[in-house]
Design a protein around this motif. Structure first.
Motif, mmCIF file in Angstrom:
data_model
loop_
_atom_site.group_PDB
_atom_site.id
_atom_site.type_symbol
_atom_site.label_atom_id
_atom_site.label_comp_id
_atom_site.label_asym_id
_atom_site.label_seq_id
_atom_site.Cartn_x
_atom_site.Cartn_y
_atom_site.Cartn_z
ATOM 1 N N ASP A 230 34.915 36.931 29.944
ATOM 2 C CA ASP A 230 35.536 36.907 29.551
ATOM 3 C C ASP A 230 37.032 37.439 29.676
ATOM 4 O O ASP A 230 38.025 37.335 30.087
ATOM 5 N N ARG A 231 37.354 38.554 31.007
ATOM 6 C CA ARG A 231 37.591 39.686 31.215
ATOM 7 C C ARG A 231 38.499 39.010 31.985
ATOM 8 O O ARG A 231 39.969 38.465 32.167
ATOM 9 N N SER A 232 37.559 38.522 33.062
ATOM 10 C CA SER A 232 37.955 37.239 34.685
ATOM 11 C C SER A 232 39.321 36.528 33.714
ATOM 12 O O SER A 232 40.022 36.578 34.289
ATOM 13 N N GLU A 233 38.617 35.757 32.829
ATOM 14 C CA GLU A 233 39.618 34.826 32.365
ATOM 15 C C GLU A 233 40.669 35.093 31.904
ATOM 16 O O GLU A 233 41.392 34.788 31.732
ATOM 17 N N ALA A 234 40.821 36.495 31.312
ATOM 18 C CA ALA A 234 42.149 36.611 30.907
ATOM 19 C C ALA A 234 42.168 37.016 31.845
ATOM 20 O O ALA A 234 43.899 37.402 31.499
ATOM 21 N N LEU A 235 42.072 38.163 32.371
ATOM 22 C CA LEU A 235 42.864 38.397 33.405
ATOM 23 C C LEU A 235 44.037 37.149 34.459
ATOM 24 O O LEU A 235 45.407 36.906 34.792
#
Lengths: 512, 512
Positions: free
Chosen positions: A491-496
């Motif tokens: 989810d963090r990598s997608e948010a980035l």
């Protein structure tokens, strides 16, 4: 045989030919070398005093209204026609004292947080070159894939603690948005703290916002525990650029760390003697430090030094010289004078990864260590006075940094290490190879190099008579092969990814 | 055009193409870096104490009757069956205290006398390799003409203060008499102090007698003002060779200086940990020091250290390693514990003049300097762990030594060097190139390298893209071309020739 099994067998065979690269764990380094006093206390006071006179009488030209207003509000003399700010010494010392002497930077992987200040020492990756080079592909303009490889190497080699501001400039990407791509690479290919770009507030804010996303935290939480640092240059002599000032202000407002580094080449951007160069460096660095405290008292800020000489025959900058070494040591005296963390570099001027590159780097490195540097920027990969990031030089630097860290291990003297029994066991003129005391310790007793070749001449010649630079090529290739990316929740990598996509659209549409 | 005029014109033409090599004057160097405490005072005491326990309980095997008798007469326990000498700590400390903390060595040219001790630092030429190498002639067994060239280079480069014991072994000459040829070369091609060979009393006495002839003085006068130093090795662990003991005794009797250096490779000649290696080194070195004082109280003697590690995978010695650096620093603490002058080396293990050779040498050199070394032996020209003397490495080392000496220049801070007027003259963002303050100083403001190339990449590439090692070849050739022999009165040079001729006859006839 199925493909997977074959692959496994090939991997095993490859392993049996080339053992995995051996290195120590990622760890904090404490500098155990006492700081050296190049100048006497009186001489340091004279340089300090001269730097405050420069600020009071000549001042700094500031190309940003807000920065001028902040100084004016604090009581500095501000000439609105010329943009010159002349803070007096009482103002300077009052605000310098508000800066912390030590702080912590926390990246997405909290285990890789770094302490900056005191006796802590961190090594940073090379930053900024427009070119990249390696023995296989030659010297060329840097591209984004080179950038990614350099971040992978910084992540792989445990002696590198910190990523600088753009390991190389990825010239194949548009200048307006490439900071987003480099931040994304920093945060997905490594889990280290990094320097953001502070040329304007938008680039700085993007870096801070992306570190927050990678940590899964709010900007408020990031302000509580900073994760990035903004490097601020000064247009020496005595000019503070508008975009830089606005980048500094944005960073300080968001509670992130700032690094202020005048680039003061003696004979070019300063007068030709070391004391005047240091006084000017000190005036410019402290001016930036005070600006951070005017924005937000307590902002973590590093005193940066980059004083060296030029070749007076050609005007070309020179690094790793005796003058550069003296400046590395003396700048530490100045930073400690104010209780500020201290950054310098182990730069060199060589055009190739040769003996000059090595001896200049060692000179600068030893002087930085004896200067009590807390951050050694450009510690791995810098070549050609900073115009090229070299893969082979990076390996050479890793070797030198590892050895320096090894020399800082605290010594142990006790009955076991004094080993009187072992001495008694070996006859006069004999040897200790087979002794139990030796056998129990021989694998871990000594530092193991990654690059140095200690074989005898005949063995070395039979193995191809490779220089250290030749061997370095095999090592960075192996490191890239062994590299694995850090874990980052999806989810963090997608948010980035989403952040980068949105900001690219915005920048393309509005230019901001 | 006559020959002379043509020669002069050629010389001028040559000069216009290649300016003469630029270097500072021959001068004494004061080490301004404060010595570093690698070990705490308590840890040094523990190592000291352990070394005295080694001497008391295990002792040293001494393969010479006279040396054993000297220790026995002073009250040491001597086992006549095994040849083991066990001096107690009171005896050791009593005689160590008789050695001077500082002394002077005076060669034929009194202007090139050197002080050994205190904060004085002298650099010595490589000594001992059986091989020699350069880029043009490759690696080969050393010959007398190579020896002469190395002495010429030591004489030419002002940063070299001292000639070691045989820069290379001239393998084309008979082993029994080659010391006479090397002494003759030292005394006619240079005017520096040198190390004599102390393998047996005859070689030592020859060196002392020849220095006396070169100075035009008697042996008694030489005893008053020593001119040479005899390097004494120890067969570690704990064996004192007979020929070495007799060489030491002959040297001390004639009032010349002695250097005692155990060769203590951790994991081979000592146990594998640093404290035990240092305790053993200390026991062996102090044993030799005491022997000099038993022969003749007040004999000038240097505490020598050569502790490094072996590669535990191959048993090969390694130098310029973190362990070697720690030993270089800590050995200085030990030498100062006894008020003795301290000698160590800036050795390296590389098989070629590459980045490894440079970074290992720098590591060892910085550690030697921070250890407060008074003599850095093998300071110029050492390669391959001491198996080869390299002409290119010699140039590389000269560059590193010159830079180190430059960093030790005492700093000056005053109105001139603070240059507030010059800063006021240059507008913000401007440059200092044309400033009067710059113009008056630009030729002398910075250290001028002999080897470093600071040109930009394009210029460097056009000029042939030479590495530092490539450039070093041109430099040693130019140095040999510019070399001129020192002046020695004809009667002294004839006396030396006659001495060599007579002694060669004697040795051929009698073997002594």
């Amino acid at each position: 045989m199925n493909v997977q099994r074959r692959r496994r067998r090939n991997a095993r065979a490859r392993r049996s030919r080339t053992p995995a690269l051996e290195q120590g764990p990622w760890r904090a380094i404490e500098n155990t070398f006492p700081p050296v006093a190049f100048y006497s206390a009186d001489q340091i006071e004279a340089i300090h005093d001269s730097s405050l006179s420069i600020l009071e009488s000549l001042g700094i030209e500031v190309l940003d209204d807000r920065a001028r207003d902040l100084f004016a509000a604090a009581g500095a003399d501000v000439d609105r026609d010329t943009g010159t700010v002349r803070p007096d010494r009482a103002l300077m010392m009052e605000y310098v004292a508000k800066a912390p002497s030590r702080f912590r930077l926390t990246p997405s992987n909290h285990a890789r947080a770094i302490e900056i200040g005191g006796r802590d020492l961190v090594f940073g990756l090379v930053a900024g070159p427009p070119n990249v080079s390696d023995a296989e592909r030659g010297r060329r303009p840097a591209a984004m894939e080179d950038y990614r490889d350099l971040i992978r190497l910084a992540q792989f080699f445990n002696i590198i603690h910190l990523i600088g501001n753009q390991a190389v400039a990825p010239l194949d990407l548009p200048a307006e948005t490439r900071h987003l791509d480099t931040y994304f690479a920093n945060l997905t290919l490594s889990d280290l703290c990094f320097h953001i770009s502070a040329i304007g507030p938008a680039r700085a804010t993007d870096g801070i916002a992306m570190m927050a996303l990678a940590r899964g935290e709010s900007l408020e939480a990031l302000a509580e525990r900073p994760g990035v640092v903004a490097p601020i240059s000064v247009n020496s002599p005595r000019r503070f650029d508008g975009e830089m000032a606005r980048g500094l202000i944005a960073t300080a407002e968001l509670g992130q760390a700032v690094l202020v580094t005048p680039f003061t080449l003696m004979g070019a951007m300063t007068a030709v003697t070391l004391p005047t160069a240091l006084a000017q460096q000190n005036a410019e660095a402290l001016f930036g430090v005070v600006l951070t405290q005017l924005v937000r008292p307590g902002t973590p800020v590093i005193y940066g030094a980059f004083t060296s000489n030029v070749d007076m025959r050609t005007g070309a900058p020179a690094f790793g010289t005796p003058e550069n070494a003296k400046a590395n040591i003396a700048s530490g005296q100045l930073a400690r004078r104010y209780g500020l963390p201290y950054r310098t570099s182990n730069a060199n001027s060589s055009n190739t990864v040769d003996a000059q590159a090595a001896y200049e780097t060692q000179t600068a490195l030893w002087a930085a260590v004896l200067g009590g540097a807390n951050v050694i920027y450009h510690a791995a990969g810098w070549l050609e006075g900073g115009l090229t990031a070299s893969f082979e030089k990076l390996v050479l630097d890793v070797e030198m940094l590892q050895q320096m860290a090894e020399m800082m291990q605290p010594p142990q003297v006790d009955a076991t290490t004094l080993a009187l029994d072992a001495i008694a066991n070996v006859p006069t003129g004999g040897h200790f190879f087979g002794e139990p005391h030796t056998m129990e310790r021989y694998e871990t007793a000594f530092y193991h190099p990654i690059l140095s070749d200690w074989s005898n001449y005949e063995t070395w010649e039979k193995a191809g008579a490779q220089s250290a630079t030749d061997r370095a090529t095999g090592i960075w290739k192996q490191a890239l092969a062994e590299y694995s990316p850090p874990e980052l929740p999806a989810d963090r990598s997608e948010a980035l990814e989403a952040y980068v996509a949105r900001r690219k659209e915005e920048i393309e549409a509005t230019g901001l």
